[in-house]
Each structure stands twice: as C-alpha cells, then as structure tokens.
Write an enzyme that holds these catalytic residues in place. Structure first.
Site, short mmCIF file in Angstrom:
data_model
loop_
_atom_site.label_atom_id
_atom_site.label_comp_id
_atom_site.label_asym_id
_atom_site.label_seq_id
_atom_site.Cartn_x
_atom_site.Cartn_y
_atom_site.Cartn_z
N ARG A 45 0.73 -1.61 0.36
CA ARG A 45 0.17 0.25 0.07
C ARG A 45 1.14 0.95 -0.05
O ARG A 45 0.33 2.20 -0.83
CB ARG A 45 -1.07 0.23 1.16
CG ARG A 45 -1.49 1.12 1.61
CD ARG A 45 -3.24 0.85 2.35
NE ARG A 45 -4.25 2.25 1.45
CZ ARG A 45 -4.82 2.38 2.58
NH1 ARG A 45 -4.35 2.74 3.19
NH2 ARG A 45 -5.61 4.09 2.44
N HIS A 49 0.46 4.25 -2.64
CA HIS A 49 -0.13 5.33 -2.49
C HIS A 49 1.45 6.70 -2.80
O HIS A 49 0.92 7.68 -3.07
CB HIS A 49 -0.53 5.40 -0.77
CG HIS A 49 -2.19 5.37 -0.90
ND1 HIS A 49 -2.46 5.91 0.52
CD2 HIS A 49 -2.59 4.82 -1.57
CE1 HIS A 49 -3.94 5.14 0.46
NE2 HIS A 49 -3.66 4.98 -1.55
N HIS A 172 -6.13 -6.18 -3.55
CA HIS A 172 -7.39 -6.27 -2.10
C HIS A 172 -7.49 -7.78 -1.97
O HIS A 172 -8.19 -7.75 -0.65
CB HIS A 172 -8.68 -5.51 -2.73
CG HIS A 172 -8.50 -3.69 -2.59
ND1 HIS A 172 -8.89 -3.64 -2.83
CD2 HIS A 172 -6.66 -3.74 -1.87
CE1 HIS A 172 -8.38 -1.62 -2.44
NE2 HIS A 172 -8.00 -1.82 -1.97
N TRP A 188 -11.33 -8.37 2.77
CA TRP A 188 -11.30 -9.19 1.33
C TRP A 188 -11.62 -10.60 1.25
O TRP A 188 -12.56 -10.99 0.70
CB TRP A 188 -10.50 -7.91 0.04
CG TRP A 188 -10.48 -6.46 0.40
CD1 TRP A 188 -11.69 -6.73 0.10
CD2 TRP A 188 -10.24 -6.09 0.66
NE1 TRP A 188 -11.10 -5.21 -0.50
CE2 TRP A 188 -10.81 -4.74 0.59
CE3 TRP A 188 -8.80 -6.13 1.58
CZ2 TRP A 188 -9.82 -3.21 0.46
CZ3 TRP A 188 -8.20 -4.77 1.70
CH2 TRP A 188 -8.10 -3.41 1.73
ZN1 ZEM Z 1 -6.27 -0.19 -1.20
N1 ZEM Z 1 -7.04 0.55 0.13
N2 ZEM Z 1 -7.57 1.08 -2.33
N3 ZEM Z 1 -5.13 -0.33 -3.61
N4 ZEM Z 1 -5.30 -1.21 -0.33
C1 ZEM Z 1 -7.28 -0.38 1.35
C2 ZEM Z 1 -6.50 -1.43 1.91
C3 ZEM Z 1 -5.37 -2.10 0.99
C4 ZEM Z 1 -8.43 1.90 -2.00
C5 ZEM Z 1 -8.40 2.29 -0.99
O1 ZEM Z 1 -10.14 2.86 -0.28
C6 ZEM Z 1 -8.35 0.71 0.01
C7 ZEM Z 1 -5.64 0.27 -4.79
C8 ZEM Z 1 -6.94 0.77 -4.95
C9 ZEM Z 1 -7.64 1.57 -4.27
C10 ZEM Z 1 -4.19 -1.87 -1.10
C11 ZEM Z 1 -3.48 -1.88 -2.10
C12 ZEM Z 1 -4.16 -1.05 -2.96
C13 ZEM Z 1 -7.76 0.34 2.58
C14 ZEM Z 1 -7.90 0.23 3.11
C15 ZEM Z 1 -8.95 1.30 1.46
C16 ZEM Z 1 -10.01 2.09 2.12
C17 ZEM Z 1 -6.97 0.81 4.80
C18 ZEM Z 1 -7.23 1.38 6.14
O2 ZEM Z 1 -8.41 0.78 6.94
O3 ZEM Z 1 -5.81 0.22 6.38
C19 ZEM Z 1 -9.36 2.41 -3.02
C20 ZEM Z 1 -10.37 3.11 -2.66
C21 ZEM Z 1 -8.69 2.25 -3.96
C22 ZEM Z 1 -8.86 2.20 -5.47
C23 ZEM Z 1 -9.68 2.58 -6.26
C24 ZEM Z 1 -4.40 -0.59 -5.20
C25 ZEM Z 1 -3.95 0.16 -6.80
C26 ZEM Z 1 -3.64 -1.34 -4.36
C27 ZEM Z 1 -1.76 -1.88 -4.95
C28 ZEM Z 1 -1.87 -2.37 -6.24
C29 ZEM Z 1 -3.36 -3.16 -0.14
C30 ZEM Z 1 -2.31 -3.85 -0.13
C31 ZEM Z 1 -4.20 -3.54 1.40
C32 ZEM Z 1 -3.93 -3.30 2.78
C33 ZEM Z 1 -3.24 -2.57 3.37
C34 ZEM Z 1 -2.86 -3.58 5.09
O4 ZEM Z 1 -2.65 -2.06 5.60
O5 ZEM Z 1 -4.19 -4.52 5.21
#
Ligand code: ZEM
Length: 290
Positions: A45, A49, A172, A188
């Site tokens: 993440r 980001h 995800h 997820w």
């Molecule tokens: Zn995420 N993501 N993401 N994402 N994401 C979260 C967690 C993780 C969105 C999003 O709002 C959120 C991509 C695209 C998008 C990962 C990777 C990738 C979380 C939860 C949210 C809300 C955060 C928390 O509460 O800790 C949205 C709206 C997206 C696109 C529309 C893309 C592209 C990613 C990588 C290629 C990963 C690995 C996580 C889990 C993080 C963790 O700490 O477990």
C-alpha cells in the site's frame, strides 16, 4: 523529456538484491504485525500511495521524489496507517543510506508482492529525492465510497485503462481495512498475506450485503467476515469492469501477468530511465534458499 518528466539517475554499482533480501528477511521475522498478517500488505500500500499521487495532466506527484517522507503527504488522511510501513523501512534505510526514498518505497512493494508469492515485478532504480515544495496536495488518492465512473476517471489521471485498473485493484486480496485508518473494517478474503486472484473469485461468488458499520461507514459484507469497499463492488456493477473481473477470476496466470505489468508501470509513472538502468528481476528468499 516533456516538462515535469523526471530523468532517473544512472544506476551505480549497487546490490539491490541485498536490499530486497533485507526487506524480505524483516517481513519474515516480524510476522506478528497486524495479528499475524505481517508487513507485506502495508508495504504494498505504501508503494501504491507513494506512486498514486501522479497526475499525467501536469506530471506532478508520483514515486520519483520520495515525497511521502514529508509531513504534508504523510498526514494526508488517505495515508493513515502507512506510518507503520515507513517505520518498518527506517532501519533498512539506515542500513542502505545510499538508496533514495522513492526507490526504497517502491522496492518495498515489489519485495512484499514477491515474498507473498505474487508475480515477479520488474523494478528499476534511479529515483532522486525531491524537496518539500514538490509534495503534491492531499486528496489525490482514491475515495472508497465512490462508484465506477469515479474510479475510471481517477485511474485515467494515472494513465491507466480499464484492464490495468481492475488488475491493480486485485491487490485487495492482501491485507485488510482498519476502523482506525479508513473507517472500514475487515479483510477482503481468507488469505490476506498470500497474493492470489481470490479478490476476484470472492467478489463474484460470495453473497454481499450493504451494511452501515460501527463507524457509520457503508461497506459490503459477507457471512464469512470478509468485506468489499463500494469501489470494489463497482467492479462487478459496471459491465466493462465485470468482464475483466470474470477473466481474472478464471485465470490466475493472466491476472499475475497483467498485475505485474500494471504495478511496474504505476511505480515508474512519469520517470524516464537511462538505457543502462535495466529492470531487476529479484530472487525471492525461497529461490535463494535463504
Ligand atoms: Zn487499497 N485500500 N484502494 N489498493 N489497499 C485499502 C487497503 C489496501 C482503495 C482504498 O480506499 C483502500 C489499491 C486501490 C484502492 C491495498 C493496495 C491497493 C484500504 C484500507 C482502503 C480504504 C486502509 C486501512 O483501513 O488500513 C481504493 C478506493 C482503491 C482504488 C479505487 C491499489 C491499486 C492497490 C495496490 C496495487 C492494500 C495492499 C491494502 C491493505 C493494507 C493493509 O494495511 O492491510
């Protein structure tokens, strides 16, 4: 290069596999993080980001300058929780002080994907730390409460089409949402520290109901304790996205191939690499018998 495109530094004789191994070993050793999910997902993440601030309209943002290290970006509400990944990488940066911040944040994501049994991600070095006045404004990262047209627009700003967008969101399968970070809660799927195409399988096959959670935030839940964001659910509601979800649910190899390409592109958006900076394909710890 077009205005605002960054030119990477020529690669010096450095052993990036050694940095990979240090990150991978630390992921393996500190396995208790986040109730034994480990640091893999949060590192993915951070890589996302720190790259996902890019705007192709003016070439601002992106991974090149390593600007996540500045307070303004770190404190973007969208970046809540990523401090854990930053703190994880701090001793690695002390061990390898010659690596730039942008190279380290992106390499952290590549290492995490590969160590969680995901595809090989070709990675190039040469990002150069940029000063604080290049930090992009907050608010460029996606808002999970939105629908398909919002997602399409946002990923278009990053230079991605539908296929790349759906492949990327397949990340995800990893990690979870946390009340204290985003207001959402739950993983997820069943294996949050193994890179699979489960996100797509689960999205299509589970029975999802829309709930308002304890924080007053709307999320989709199933009866196995898994969740989906509204933006995740948009991928099955929109017919064009849905076709791709079906394809990736059926064929892990195609998902792995497309994810690898799209993730590598995400980490390199807006950077021109000198010809001599060849992509590295890192060996996993497993492949090195380490
Ligand atoms: Zn995420 N993501 N993401 N994402 N994401 C979260 C967690 C993780 C969105 C999003 O709002 C959120 C991509 C695209 C998008 C990962 C990777 C990738 C979380 C939860 C949210 C809300 C955060 C928390 O509460 O800790 C949205 C709206 C997206 C696109 C529309 C893309 C592209 C990613 C990588 C290629 C990963 C690995 C996580 C889990 C993080 C963790 O700490 O477990």
């Amino acid at each position: 290069a077009a205005p605002g495109v960054h030119v990477a530094e020529k690669e010096a004789k450095r052993d990036y596999q050694e940095v990979y191994n240090a990150i991978a070993t630390k992921i393996r050793d500190e396995d208790e993080y986040d109730n034994y999910i480990g640091y893999g997902p949060v590192l993915v993440r951070l890589a996302w980001h720190s790259s996902g601030t890019f705007d192709r309209n003016d070439n601002s943002g992106g991974s090149f300058g390593g600007t996540y290290r500045f307070k303004k970006e770190m404190n973007d509400p969208s970046n809540k929780g990523l401090q854990n990944a930053f703190d994880f990488l701090r001793p690695i940066h002390e061990q390898f002080p010659w690596i730039s911040s942008g190279d380290l944040y992106t390499l952290g994501g590549v290492t995490a994907v590969q160590e969680m049994m995901g595809p090989k991600i070709p990675w190039r070095s040469g990002r150069v730390d940029q000063p604080e006045n290049t930090v992009p404004d907050n608010g460029r990262l996606p808002d999970a409460s939105q629908g398909a047209s919002y997602v399409r627009n946002l990923f278009d700003r990053l230079g991605f089409g539908d296929r790349e967008t759906v492949a990327l969101i397949g990340a995800h399968a990893l990690g979870k949402t946390h009340y204290e970070n985003s207001g959402y809660e739950g993983p997820w799927g069943p294996s949050p520290n193994v890179f699979t195409n489960d996100f797509f399988v689960n999205l299509l096959n589970a029975h999802w109901t829309l709930n308002t959670n304890k924080k007053g935030v709307k999320q989709w839940d199933n009866d196995q304790g898994h969740m989906m964001l509204p933006t995740d659910m948009a991928l099955v509601k929109d017919p064009k996205y849905r076709k791709l979800v079906e394809e990736y649910a059926k064929d892990q190899d195609v998902f792995f191939r497309d994810f690898s390409k799209a993730f590598a592109k995400l980490l390199e958006n807006n950077i021109k690499f000198p010809d001599q900076n060849k992509p590295h394909y890192f060996k996993t710890l497993d492949e090195q018998d380490l």
